[in-house]
Motif scaffolding. Sequence first.
Motif, PDB file in Angstrom:
ATOM      1  N   PHE A 146       0.822  -1.199   0.000  1.00 26.96           N
ATOM      2  CA  PHE A 146       0.000   0.000   0.000  1.00 26.96           C
ATOM      3  C   PHE A 146       0.863   1.260   0.000  1.00 26.96           C
ATOM      4  CE2 PHE A 146      -2.410  -3.272   2.346  1.00 26.96           C
ATOM      5  CZ  PHE A 146      -3.478  -3.403   1.467  1.00 26.96           C
ATOM      6  N   ASN A 147       0.506   2.204  -0.879  1.00 25.83           N
ATOM      7  CA  ASN A 147       1.110   3.530  -0.813  1.00 25.83           C
ATOM      8  C   ASN A 147       0.060   4.523  -0.327  1.00 25.83           C
ATOM      9  OD1 ASN A 147      -0.476   4.432  -3.051  1.00 25.83           O
ATOM     10  ND2 ASN A 147       1.055   3.645  -4.472  1.00 25.83           N
ATOM     11  N   GLU A 148       0.447   5.782  -0.206  1.00 30.57           N
ATOM     12  CA  GLU A 148      -0.441   6.783   0.406  1.00 30.57           C
ATOM     13  C   GLU A 148      -1.696   7.067  -0.415  1.00 30.57           C
ATOM     14  OE1 GLU A 148       3.675   7.404   2.074  1.00 30.57           O
ATOM     15  OE2 GLU A 148       2.821   6.980   0.094  1.00 30.57           O
ATOM     16  N   GLU A 149      -1.691   6.666  -1.679  1.00 30.97           N
ATOM     17  CA  GLU A 149      -2.855   6.887  -2.536  1.00 30.97           C
ATOM     18  C   GLU A 149      -3.780   5.678  -2.603  1.00 30.97           C
ATOM     19  OE1 GLU A 149      -3.317   9.942  -3.607  1.00 30.97           O
ATOM     20  OE2 GLU A 149      -1.429  10.397  -2.607  1.00 30.97           O
ATOM     21  N   SER A 150      -3.446   4.610  -1.931  1.00 32.69           N
ATOM     22  CA  SER A 150      -4.294   3.421  -1.934  1.00 32.69           C
ATOM     23  C   SER A 150      -5.637   3.730  -1.268  1.00 32.69           C
ATOM     24  CB  SER A 150      -3.596   2.279  -1.199  1.00 32.69           C
ATOM     25  OG  SER A 150      -2.393   1.920  -1.846  1.00 32.69           O
ATOM     26  N   PRO A 151      -6.721   3.076  -1.689  1.00 38.29           N
ATOM     27  CA  PRO A 151      -8.042   3.349  -1.122  1.00 38.29           C
ATOM     28  C   PRO A 151      -8.101   3.074   0.374  1.00 38.29           C
ATOM     29  CG  PRO A 151      -8.227   2.065  -3.137  1.00 38.29           C
ATOM     30  CD  PRO A 151      -6.775   2.087  -2.784  1.00 38.29           C
ATOM     31  N   LEU A 152      -8.782   3.958   1.101  1.00 31.45           N
ATOM     32  CA  LEU A 152      -8.971   3.788   2.539  1.00 31.45           C
ATOM     33  C   LEU A 152     -10.158   2.884   2.807  1.00 31.45           C
ATOM     34  CD1 LEU A 152      -8.512   7.509   3.618  1.00 31.45           C
ATOM     35  CD2 LEU A 152      -6.844   5.673   3.884  1.00 31.45           C
ATOM     36  N   GLY A 153     -10.089   2.140   3.901  1.00 29.54           N
ATOM     37  CA  GLY A 153     -11.207   1.278   4.269  1.00 29.54           C
ATOM     38  C   GLY A 153     -10.757   0.261   5.293  1.00 29.54           C
ATOM     39  N   GLY A 154     -11.501  -0.798   5.406  1.00 30.38           N
ATOM     40  CA  GLY A 154     -11.132  -1.836   6.351  1.00 30.38           C
ATOM     41  C   GLY A 154     -12.327  -2.679   6.727  1.00 30.38           C
ATOM     42  N   ASP A 155     -12.142  -3.997   6.778  1.00 26.30           N
ATOM     43  CA  ASP A 155     -13.235  -4.906   7.139  1.00 26.30           C
ATOM     44  C   ASP A 155     -13.507  -4.895   8.639  1.00 26.30           C
ATOM     45  OD1 ASP A 155     -13.278  -5.645   4.492  1.00 26.30           O
ATOM     46  OD2 ASP A 155     -11.935  -7.342   4.790  1.00 26.30           O
ATOM     47  N   ASP A 156     -12.436  -4.909   9.433  1.00 28.09           N
ATOM     48  CA  ASP A 156     -12.610  -4.999  10.886  1.00 28.09           C
ATOM     49  C   ASP A 156     -12.817  -3.618  11.497  1.00 28.09           C
ATOM     50  OD1 ASP A 156      -9.780  -4.103  12.219  1.00 28.09           O
ATOM     51  OD2 ASP A 156      -9.476  -5.043  10.272  1.00 28.09           O
ATOM     52  N   VAL A 157     -13.287  -3.605  12.735  1.00 23.71           N
ATOM     53  CA  VAL A 157     -13.653  -2.355  13.410  1.00 23.71           C
ATOM     54  C   VAL A 157     -12.456  -1.426  13.554  1.00 23.71           C
ATOM     55  CG1 VAL A 157     -14.486  -1.379  15.596  1.00 23.71           C
ATOM     56  CG2 VAL A 157     -15.578  -3.407  14.640  1.00 23.71           C
ATOM     57  N   TYR A 158     -11.327  -1.975  13.982  1.00 25.65           N
ATOM     58  CA  TYR A 158     -10.136  -1.132  14.175  1.00 25.65           C
ATOM     59  C   TYR A 158      -9.740  -0.443  12.874  1.00 25.65           C
ATOM     60  CZ  TYR A 158      -5.283   0.220  14.912  1.00 25.65           C
ATOM     61  OH  TYR A 158      -4.111   0.931  14.970  1.00 25.65           O
ATOM     62  N   SER A 159      -9.619  -1.206  11.804  1.00 26.92           N
ATOM     63  CA  SER A 159      -9.198  -0.657  10.515  1.00 26.92           C
ATOM     64  C   SER A 159     -10.179   0.395  10.014  1.00 26.92           C
ATOM     65  CB  SER A 159      -9.071  -1.779   9.479  1.00 26.92           C
ATOM     66  OG  SER A 159      -8.147  -2.753   9.907  1.00 26.92           O
ATOM     67  N   ALA A 160     -11.460   0.095  10.113  1.00 27.38           N
ATOM     68  CA  ALA A 160     -12.478   1.039   9.655  1.00 27.38           C
ATOM     69  C   ALA A 160     -12.455   2.326  10.467  1.00 27.38           C
ATOM     70  CB  ALA A 160     -13.852   0.385   9.735  1.00 27.38           C
ATOM     71  N   SER A 161     -12.255   2.213  11.781  1.00 24.29           N
ATOM     72  CA  SER A 161     -12.235   3.411  12.639  1.00 24.29           C
ATOM     73  C   SER A 161     -11.073   4.318  12.278  1.00 24.29           C
ATOM     74  CB  SER A 161     -12.153   3.010  14.110  1.00 24.29           C
ATOM     75  OG  SER A 161     -10.891   2.455  14.451  1.00 24.29           O
ATOM     76  N   LYS A 162      -9.949   3.737  11.886  1.00 27.76           N
ATOM     77  CA  LYS A 162      -8.795   4.531  11.486  1.00 27.76           C
ATOM     78  C   LYS A 162      -9.003   5.177  10.114  1.00 27.76           C
ATOM     79  CE  LYS A 162      -6.002   4.036  14.997  1.00 27.76           C
ATOM     80  NZ  LYS A 162      -5.462   5.183  15.750  1.00 27.76           N
ATOM     81  N   ALA A 163      -9.689   4.464   9.215  1.00 32.36           N
ATOM     82  CA  ALA A 163      -9.996   5.032   7.903  1.00 32.36           C
ATOM     83  C   ALA A 163     -10.947   6.221   8.046  1.00 32.36           C
ATOM     84  CB  ALA A 163     -10.611   3.961   7.007  1.00 32.36           C
ATOM     85  N   VAL A 164     -11.929   6.094   8.937  1.00 33.05           N
ATOM     86  CA  VAL A 164     -12.850   7.210   9.209  1.00 33.05           C
ATOM     87  C   VAL A 164     -12.075   8.429   9.700  1.00 33.05           C
ATOM     88  CG1 VAL A 164     -14.716   7.998  10.717  1.00 33.05           C
ATOM     89  CG2 VAL A 164     -14.854   5.738   9.649  1.00 33.05           C
ATOM     90  N   ALA A 165     -11.127   8.214  10.602  1.00 38.44           N
ATOM     91  CA  ALA A 165     -10.308   9.311  11.119  1.00 38.44           C
ATOM     92  C   ALA A 165      -9.548  10.005   9.992  1.00 38.44           C
ATOM     93  CB  ALA A 165      -9.335   8.790  12.176  1.00 38.44           C
ATOM     94  N   GLU A 166      -8.996   9.208   9.080  1.00 35.05           N
ATOM     95  CA  GLU A 166      -8.257   9.775   7.950  1.00 35.05           C
ATOM     96  C   GLU A 166      -9.150  10.693   7.106  1.00 35.05           C
ATOM     97  OE1 GLU A 166      -5.170   9.506   6.626  1.00 35.05           O
ATOM     98  OE2 GLU A 166      -4.203   8.016   7.909  1.00 35.05           O
ATOM     99  N   ILE A 167     -10.365  10.245   6.842  1.00 36.81           N
ATOM    100  CA  ILE A 167     -11.296  11.033   6.027  1.00 36.81           C
ATOM    101  C   ILE A 167     -11.672  12.332   6.742  1.00 36.81           C
ATOM    102  CG2 ILE A 167     -13.613  11.053   5.015  1.00 36.81           C
ATOM    103  CD1 ILE A 167     -13.210   7.972   4.621  1.00 36.81           C
ATOM    104  N   MET A 168     -11.890  12.259   8.050  1.00 38.97           N
ATOM    105  CA  MET A 168     -12.207  13.458   8.839  1.00 38.97           C
ATOM    106  C   MET A 168     -11.069  14.480   8.763  1.00 38.97           C
ATOM    107  SD  MET A 168     -13.862  11.902  12.310  1.00 38.97           S
ATOM    108  CE  MET A 168     -15.538  11.282  12.372  1.00 38.97           C
ATOM    109  N   VAL A 169      -9.852  13.995   8.926  1.00 42.43           N
ATOM    110  CA  VAL A 169      -8.694  14.899   8.910  1.00 42.43           C
ATOM    111  C   VAL A 169      -8.590  15.613   7.565  1.00 42.43           C
ATOM    112  CG1 VAL A 169      -6.177  15.017   8.997  1.00 42.43           C
ATOM    113  CG2 VAL A 169      -7.399  13.576  10.617  1.00 42.43           C
ATOM    114  N   LYS A 170      -8.754  14.870   6.489  1.00 41.73           N
ATOM    115  CA  LYS A 170      -8.648  15.478   5.160  1.00 41.73           C
ATOM    116  C   LYS A 170      -9.699  16.558   4.953  1.00 41.73           C
ATOM    117  CE  LYS A 170      -7.704  14.196   0.394  1.00 41.73           C
ATOM    118  NZ  LYS A 170      -7.515  13.069  -0.554  1.00 41.73           N
ATOM    119  N   SER A 171     -10.900  16.329   5.453  1.00 41.36           N
ATOM    120  CA  SER A 171     -11.976  17.311   5.345  1.00 41.36           C
ATOM    121  C   SER A 171     -11.635  18.588   6.109  1.00 41.36           C
ATOM    122  CB  SER A 171     -13.281  16.712   5.879  1.00 41.36           C
ATOM    123  OG  SER A 171     -14.286  17.689   5.940  1.00 41.36           O
TER     124      SER A 171
END
Length: 347
Positions: A146-171
């Motif tokens: 994975f590089n920094e441009e790879s799609p954000l996401g995650g199947d498990d709760v931990y991974s998904a919670s971190k992806a959500v944080a990333e999207i919030m920060v960018k906004s």
Amino acid sequence: MMLNFNFWKNKKVLITGCTGFSGSWLVIFLNFLQSKVIGYSLKPPSKPSLFNIMGLKNKIRLYNGDINNYNSLKKIINKEKPDVVFHLAANAIVLDCHRDPINTYKTNSFGVLNLLEILRSYKKKITVNIVTSDKCYVNSSKKLLFNEESPLGGDDVYSASKAVAEIMVKSYQKYFSSNIKITTIRSGNIIGGGDWGKYRLITDLVLSKFRKKKINIRNMNSIRPWQHIYDVIHGYLLISQFTSSSKQFHSWNVAPHDSRLSVKKIYYFFFKKKIEKKLLKKNIDIEKKTLTLDSKKIFRKLKWKPIYTYKIMMADIFKWYEVYYSKKDIKKYSYNSLNRYFDRLKK
């Protein structure tokens, strides 16, 4: 880019989650760089804990508090007026996150939102480093590096919670960042002396080796970007220096030389033998078996690369716990180890 001692000297640096393993080593680094460290954190998450062993409570201005307590966090930020923030507070144990999704999203996602919203009205220029996770990417068999441009996401709760944080920060960076410079950092699996986190490979190996505790290996063929805590924090510091003068939002991968280290290889270093079948335990199928990171960006832009090879990394970790469990002066060893690392940096 070189580590700039003058940049960090007398800087007021707020660390959320400062009592954890990574937070404790970050405090030690910043003390070495003569920064003024403010800590906002819950009590140390393990017994023993590196934070207590190293007596770090007496080396910083420490406030006990939960990242989910908006008013408490706002009060401390407005009182201390930091120049730099490292946000490390999180629910970091994947299996615990799976068992408690609500609190995981509150802490890992909306804890970040609390910090960003408080800083939206902050009157002082500030650099904010949000540490998320290498697990914030969509992990499928189609793409494993994975590089920094790879799609954000995650199947498990931990991974998904971190992806959500990333999207919030960018906004927030795009619409509300008139006075704040924000970056997100996605590091690999961090290991080093002083980690007693549960369900952690090094913790399990250490307790088996030095305390004869029974060990259960969940996935002996798992591959992770394991890297030494010193190299990771060196990356954090360089990223923060860059972010303070950058006009663009960046996300960064911080990954080791060999992004494909296996559990088998690390186990062999500790015990000099292959994993016996009786030590294998059926694992809850949450964590992916393979995760690898591409860190070309941080090398290209900041000239960062790991100082520690696999052998140096493992030797330092093994020696740290050997000194600790033999009741020798672990503080002295820790500071000498860090000095050796800085000597390598200079070279």
